[in-house]
Motif scaffolding. Structure first.
Motif, PDB file in Angstrom:
ATOM      1  N   ASN A  93       0.880   4.010  -3.037  1.00 23.69           N
ATOM      2  CA  ASN A  93       0.414   5.418  -2.767  1.00 23.69           C
ATOM      3  C   ASN A  93       1.776   6.318  -3.101  1.00 23.69           C
ATOM      4  OD1 ASN A  93      -2.421   5.211  -2.381  1.00 23.69           O
ATOM      5  ND2 ASN A  93      -1.719   3.843  -1.029  1.00 23.69           N
ATOM      6  N   LYS A  94       2.338   6.737  -4.174  1.00 20.69           N
ATOM      7  CA  LYS A  94       3.277   7.677  -4.300  1.00 20.69           C
ATOM      8  C   LYS A  94       3.086   8.313  -5.712  1.00 20.69           C
ATOM      9  CE  LYS A  94       6.734   4.386  -5.753  1.00 20.69           C
ATOM     10  NZ  LYS A  94       8.369   4.297  -5.611  1.00 20.69           N
ATOM     11  N   ASN A 150      -0.670  10.464   4.874  1.00 26.58           N
ATOM     12  CA  ASN A 150      -1.136  10.841   3.476  1.00 26.58           C
ATOM     13  C   ASN A 150      -0.939  12.457   3.179  1.00 26.58           C
ATOM     14  OD1 ASN A 150      -2.482  11.773   1.223  1.00 26.58           O
ATOM     15  ND2 ASN A 150      -4.198  10.347   1.247  1.00 26.58           N
ATOM     16  N   THR A 171      -0.789  14.117   0.382  1.00 29.66           N
ATOM     17  CA  THR A 171      -1.107  14.666  -0.730  1.00 29.66           C
ATOM     18  C   THR A 171      -1.579  16.048  -0.996  1.00 29.66           C
ATOM     19  OG1 THR A 171      -2.054  12.308  -1.457  1.00 29.66           O
ATOM     20  CG2 THR A 171      -2.607  13.993  -2.886  1.00 29.66           C
ATOM     21  N   GLU A 180       0.768  -1.193   0.275  1.00 25.68           N
ATOM     22  CA  GLU A 180      -0.141  -0.042  -0.014  1.00 25.68           C
ATOM     23  C   GLU A 180       0.851   1.150   0.075  1.00 25.68           C
ATOM     24  OE1 GLU A 180      -3.964   0.058   2.423  1.00 25.68           O
ATOM     25  OE2 GLU A 180      -2.441  -1.349   3.363  1.00 25.68           O
ATOM     26  N   ASN A 233      -2.305  10.781  -4.759  1.00 26.53           N
ATOM     27  CA  ASN A 233      -2.470   9.985  -3.573  1.00 26.53           C
ATOM     28  C   ASN A 233      -0.858   9.649  -3.158  1.00 26.53           C
ATOM     29  OD1 ASN A 233      -4.172   9.348  -1.417  1.00 26.53           O
ATOM     30  ND2 ASN A 233      -4.171   7.359  -2.418  1.00 26.53           N
TER      31      ASN A 233
END
Length: 133
Positions: free
Chosen positions: A16-17, A32, A34, A12, A21
């Protein structure tokens, strides 16, 4: 009753990079970031460079302020999965990096003030030895 903390896996974290996100790992917690990337004072490049890995050392090397640390809880996704085979940087290594950073910063300050002090002393000496004659 407290809500159980989400466990974030290595897959995960690495998935998510993207700019849409972006998760970052600091001290065993996944955040997170973002929405914060555009506001980051150091630019988004420094955050993007830490994607999919443990960013604890990079975070501590910079010496983030208490205000910056206070922003983290609002971005918390969960705890990083233990036993994933992924080596987290130890808190001792991060603390050592902070101490080294502080020592370098203190040395850097001396690099500026010591020559300025000598220059000021030189001009004061010249003024008092030639100006009053």
């Amino acid at each position: 009753m407290a809500t159980p903390t989400k466990i974030v896996t290595l897959d995960e974290l690495r998935a998510n990079k993207s700019r849409d996100n972006f998760f970052i790992l600091i001290h065993g917690k996944v955040y997170n970031v973002t929405k914060f990337m555009d506001e980051h004072p150091g630019g988004d490049e420094v955050i993007l460079a830490e994607g999919g890995q443990d960013a604890t050392e990079a975070f501590e090397d910079v010496g983030h302020s208490d205000e910056a640390r206070a922003l983290l809880p609002a971005m918390l996704v969960g705890d990083f999965e233990q036993g994933s085979g992924f080596q987290l940087k130890s808190g001792a290594a991060a603390a050592q990096a902070t101490r080294v950073s502080g020592a370098v910063e203190q040395g850097s300050n001396l690099m500026y003030f010591l020559p300025l002090g000598f220059l000021g002393a030189y001009f004061a000496y010249r003024y008092y030895t030639t100006g009053s004659a």
